[in-house]
Every structure is written in structure tokens, then in C-alpha cells.
Design a protein around this motif. Structure first.
Motif, mmCIF file in Angstrom:
data_model
loop_
_atom_site.group_PDB
_atom_site.id
_atom_site.type_symbol
_atom_site.label_atom_id
_atom_site.label_comp_id
_atom_site.label_asym_id
_atom_site.label_seq_id
_atom_site.Cartn_x
_atom_site.Cartn_y
_atom_site.Cartn_z
ATOM 1 N N UNK A 188 0.849 -1.184 0.000
ATOM 2 C CA UNK A 188 0.000 0.000 0.000
ATOM 3 C C UNK A 188 0.883 1.232 0.000
ATOM 4 N N UNK A 189 0.685 2.081 -1.003
ATOM 5 C CA UNK A 189 1.361 3.363 -1.112
ATOM 6 C C UNK A 189 0.254 4.400 -1.301
ATOM 7 N N UNK A 190 0.034 5.291 -0.313
ATOM 8 C CA UNK A 190 -1.093 6.226 -0.404
ATOM 9 C C UNK A 190 -1.120 7.049 -1.696
ATOM 10 N N UNK A 191 0.026 7.334 -2.280
ATOM 11 C CA UNK A 191 0.027 8.140 -3.499
ATOM 12 C C UNK A 191 -0.171 7.305 -4.766
ATOM 13 N N UNK A 192 0.034 5.997 -4.694
ATOM 14 C CA UNK A 192 -0.109 5.134 -5.871
ATOM 15 C C UNK A 192 -1.333 4.229 -5.807
ATOM 16 N N UNK A 193 -1.611 3.668 -4.638
ATOM 17 C CA UNK A 193 -2.739 2.767 -4.485
ATOM 18 C C UNK A 193 -2.335 1.496 -3.777
ATOM 19 N N UNK A 194 -3.188 0.501 -3.901
ATOM 20 C CA UNK A 194 -2.997 -0.789 -3.259
ATOM 21 C C UNK A 194 -2.685 -1.816 -4.337
ATOM 22 N N UNK A 195 -1.522 -2.440 -4.242
ATOM 23 C CA UNK A 195 -1.065 -3.406 -5.236
ATOM 24 C C UNK A 195 -1.146 -4.801 -4.633
ATOM 25 N N UNK A 196 -1.977 -5.667 -5.242
ATOM 26 C CA UNK A 196 -2.194 -7.030 -4.757
ATOM 27 C C UNK A 196 -1.634 -8.023 -5.762
ATOM 28 N N UNK B 265 -4.102 -3.564 -9.244
ATOM 29 C CA UNK B 265 -3.832 -2.257 -8.671
ATOM 30 C C UNK B 265 -5.163 -1.573 -8.400
ATOM 31 N N UNK B 266 -5.399 -1.237 -7.133
ATOM 32 C CA UNK B 266 -6.607 -0.524 -6.741
ATOM 33 C C UNK B 266 -6.196 0.909 -6.458
ATOM 34 N N UNK B 267 -6.737 1.821 -7.231
ATOM 35 C CA UNK B 267 -6.450 3.242 -7.040
ATOM 36 C C UNK B 267 -7.684 3.922 -6.496
ATOM 37 N N UNK B 268 -7.480 4.934 -5.706
ATOM 38 C CA UNK B 268 -8.585 5.690 -5.169
ATOM 39 C C UNK B 268 -8.138 6.472 -3.954
ATOM 40 N N UNK B 269 -9.001 7.327 -3.503
ATOM 41 C CA UNK B 269 -8.666 8.117 -2.323
ATOM 42 C C UNK B 269 -9.167 7.402 -1.072
ATOM 43 N N UNK C 253 -11.332 4.284 7.492
ATOM 44 C CA UNK C 253 -12.412 3.362 7.878
ATOM 45 C C UNK C 253 -13.562 3.398 6.880
ATOM 46 N N UNK C 254 -14.091 2.211 6.554
ATOM 47 C CA UNK C 254 -15.168 2.097 5.578
ATOM 48 C C UNK C 254 -16.537 2.299 6.206
ATOM 49 N N UNK C 255 -16.647 2.022 7.474
ATOM 50 C CA UNK C 255 -17.913 2.188 8.180
ATOM 51 C C UNK C 255 -17.649 2.984 9.448
ATOM 52 N N UNK C 256 -18.590 2.999 10.345
ATOM 53 C CA UNK C 256 -18.416 3.726 11.599
ATOM 54 C C UNK C 256 -17.327 3.119 12.471
ATOM 55 N N UNK C 257 -16.971 1.870 12.241
ATOM 56 C CA UNK C 257 -15.969 1.190 13.052
ATOM 57 C C UNK C 257 -14.558 1.451 12.576
ATOM 58 N N UNK C 258 -13.668 0.584 12.977
ATOM 59 C CA UNK C 258 -12.253 0.743 12.664
ATOM 60 C C UNK C 258 -11.820 -0.097 11.469
ATOM 61 N N UNK C 259 -12.754 -0.684 10.730
ATOM 62 C CA UNK C 259 -12.405 -1.541 9.597
ATOM 63 C C UNK C 259 -12.084 -0.683 8.388
ATOM 64 N N UNK C 260 -10.936 -0.956 7.770
ATOM 65 C CA UNK C 260 -10.579 -0.290 6.525
ATOM 66 C C UNK C 260 -10.173 -1.333 5.503
ATOM 67 N N UNK C 261 -9.990 -0.921 4.279
ATOM 68 C CA UNK C 261 -9.679 -1.853 3.199
ATOM 69 C C UNK C 261 -8.340 -2.538 3.404
ATOM 70 N N UNK C 262 -7.345 -1.794 3.845
ATOM 71 C CA UNK C 262 -5.989 -2.329 3.893
ATOM 72 C C UNK C 262 -5.736 -3.250 5.076
#
Length: 90
Positions: free
Chosen positions: A39-47, A58-62, A67-76
């Protein structure tokens, strides 16, 4: 990236992750084929998924690490790492 869907329960996991493409096609990768990822915040997520063939996604996006929801879960960290992401839409 337009959207990500997570499994609902705390202990729920997914056997595979689906990537929904712009042209209407989808591709699924089993989580057991997921190898190294970066994961590189300026490039994206490379799997990297490797089996008979090797696929690099390569997943690009901001806010990929936000966190994706109200909790502490995020994509990475809590999403992909815990096999909780069901699908991603481009």
C-alpha cells in the motif's frame, strides 16, 4: 474506486474477493492465492494473486486506508487482511 462491500459479522470471512470491472465483467480471486501486497497512499494498493498464473491488481482511489464504516475496519488492514472484503467496484 467506487465501492467496497464487507462481510457483516465480526467473525465472518469470505473465501474469495470479486473485482467488478467497468465493462461489466467480474473476476474472482480466492484469498488463499493472495500473496504479497503493498500500500502506497500516493499510488494505491497493489495485490498479487498467484496460482497457475500470476495476476497483479492495482486498486487506485482516495482514502483506501480510511475506515469504511463507523468502526475501525478499513480496506488495507482489517478488510483484506482478515478476508472480509466481498467485492470491489471500479
Amino acid at each position: 474506486m467506487r465501492g467496497v462491500w464487507l462481510s457483516s459479522g465480526l467473525r465472518d470471512t469470505s473465501a474469495s474477493v470479486e473485482f467488478r470491472l467497468r465493462d461489466g465483467n467480474s473476476v474472482w480471486f480466492p484469498y488463499n492465492l493472495l500473496g504479497q501486497w503493498q500500500f502506497n497512499p500516493s499510488e494505491g494498493l497493489l495485490l498479487k494473486f498467484s496460482g497457475d498464473l500470476m495476476y497483479v491488481v492495482l486498486i487506485r482511489g482516495s482514502n483506501l486506508d480510511k475506515p469504511l464504516t463507523d468502526g475501525a475496519i478499513n480496506l488495507t488492514h482489517a478488510g483484506l487482511q482478515r478476508h472480509r472484503v466481498l467485492w470491489c467496484v471500479k
